[in-house]
Design a protein around this motif. Sequence first.
Motif, PDB file in Angstrom:
ATOM      1  N   SER A  49       0.871  -1.095  -0.299  1.00 10.32           N
ATOM      2  CA  SER A  49      -0.077  -0.181  -0.120  1.00 10.32           C
ATOM      3  C   SER A  49       0.739   1.392   0.005  1.00 10.32           C
ATOM      4  O   SER A  49       0.718   1.738  -1.042  1.00 10.32           O
ATOM      5  CB  SER A  49      -1.028  -0.047   0.954  1.00 10.32           C
ATOM      6  N   LEU A  50       1.822   1.212   1.007  1.00  6.59           N
ATOM      7  CA  LEU A  50       2.547   2.555   1.050  1.00  6.59           C
ATOM      8  C   LEU A  50       3.587   2.725   0.004  1.00  6.59           C
ATOM      9  O   LEU A  50       4.002   3.810  -0.605  1.00  6.59           O
ATOM     10  CB  LEU A  50       3.766   2.401   2.476  1.00  6.59           C
ATOM     11  N   ALA A  53       1.138   4.238  -3.264  1.00  6.99           N
ATOM     12  CA  ALA A  53       1.153   5.650  -3.264  1.00  6.99           C
ATOM     13  C   ALA A  53       2.498   6.720  -3.480  1.00  6.99           C
ATOM     14  O   ALA A  53       2.329   7.346  -4.040  1.00  6.99           O
ATOM     15  CB  ALA A  53       0.950   5.732  -1.389  1.00  6.99           C
ATOM     16  N   ALA A 124      -1.515   8.540   2.993  1.00  2.66           N
ATOM     17  CA  ALA A 124      -1.382   7.190   3.833  1.00  2.66           C
ATOM     18  C   ALA A 124      -2.049   7.444   5.167  1.00  2.66           C
ATOM     19  O   ALA A 124      -1.199   6.055   5.927  1.00  2.66           O
ATOM     20  CB  ALA A 124      -1.013   6.094   3.760  1.00  2.66           C
ATOM     21  N   ASP A 149      -6.150   8.181   4.094  1.00  7.43           N
ATOM     22  CA  ASP A 149      -6.754   6.706   4.085  1.00  7.43           C
ATOM     23  C   ASP A 149      -8.097   6.083   3.675  1.00  7.43           C
ATOM     24  O   ASP A 149      -8.181   4.939   3.568  1.00  7.43           O
ATOM     25  CB  ASP A 149      -5.493   5.843   3.341  1.00  7.43           C
ATOM     26  N   THR A 228      -6.464  -0.764   7.981  1.00  6.57           N
ATOM     27  CA  THR A 228      -5.171  -0.148   7.060  1.00  6.57           C
ATOM     28  C   THR A 228      -3.989  -0.074   8.030  1.00  6.57           C
ATOM     29  O   THR A 228      -4.009   1.580   8.880  1.00  6.57           O
ATOM     30  CB  THR A 228      -5.399   1.081   6.303  1.00  6.57           C
ATOM     31  N   SER A 254      -7.425  -2.521   2.858  1.00  8.97           N
ATOM     32  CA  SER A 254      -7.461  -1.566   1.316  1.00  8.97           C
ATOM     33  C   SER A 254      -6.711  -2.546   0.540  1.00  8.97           C
ATOM     34  O   SER A 254      -6.581  -4.056   0.936  1.00  8.97           O
ATOM     35  CB  SER A 254      -5.989  -0.927   1.916  1.00  8.97           C
ATOM     36  N   TYR A 270      -4.416   3.002  -3.676  1.00  9.44           N
ATOM     37  CA  TYR A 270      -3.536   3.239  -2.504  1.00  9.44           C
ATOM     38  C   TYR A 270      -2.525   4.365  -4.452  1.00  9.44           C
ATOM     39  O   TYR A 270      -2.172   5.306  -3.773  1.00  9.44           O
ATOM     40  CB  TYR A 270      -2.407   2.892  -1.898  1.00  9.44           C
TER      41      TYR A 270
END
Length: 324
Positions: A49-50, A53, A124, A149, A228, A254, A270
């Motif tokens: 996810s990070l 992003a 996030a 997020d 998340t 997520s 993301y």
Amino acid sequence: MYTYFVKKLTSLSLAGISLLALAACSSSETGSSSETVKIGILQYMEHESLTAAREGFVAELEANGYKEGEKLVLDYQNAQGDQANLQTISEQLIGDNDLVLAIATPAAQSLATVSTETPIVFTAVTDPLSADLVESIDKPGGLLTGTSDQAPIDKQVDLLGQAVPAAKTVGILYTTSERNSEVQVEQAKELLEKAGYKVVVKGIASTNEVQDATTSLMKDVDVVFVPTDNTVASTMTMIGELSVEYKVPVIGGSTDMVDEGGLLTYGTNYEALGRQTAKMAIKIIEGANVSETAVEYPETVSLHVNEEMAEKLGIDTSKLSVSE
């Protein structure tokens, strides 16, 4: 003698002109370099996810003319989930850049403690208010703004009931040191209990505890909900394996968490969130006041199902729907 002095003066004049030309050239180059934007990126830890992003942020910068190596200098650092690393990297990035992107709540909190004038854009971050990053959503009032997020947990709870109608007990797994997770757990627990579920909450301190905590939880519940949460997200592959072993589906916070081992979510994309954050950063780079740039919520939230996991768990997801 006269000829010698004429030649000497001519030589000195030419030398002087050359020096002036070099100086002018140097001045021109400095002017060009001053137009180059320096952006630091502090990512809290490594997980899908990070990273998505960050990649979306960089891609959107390039799409708007800020290409790395041309008009943009990027300094990307990953703290690997270590608090000591966060502090050291934060001080470095704040001192060397025109703007810094913070990816995840701990990164934003760390940068906020060291910046006195460098604007910080975060992404996030679930709840920037409870994390003390901004004074208000509409008018942040300081050096930080960015994107949350936060996905609609009420819709995730509704989908849980549709996918597993026989469920009576729901487990929640989260990291106790992550404020963004605590906020979501509080909301989820309240909504789940209101919907008639018995809720079992289990907190962990690090990735080392995830396997035992998940195993223990899955022996006692029908479904597991994970917010998340950065630490949990980084271990979703293992959680997915346990999900199949114990036949306990996981509702993820997520889309990336679902891809890694969850069953479904109504959650944030993301990569799209990173692009949304980049648009905010560009406005600030080009003169907008960070203290008056409102925090934004995800523009792209959608139902996301891991069909392979659904098949392994024997769950029919074909009739799932999200009420508006």
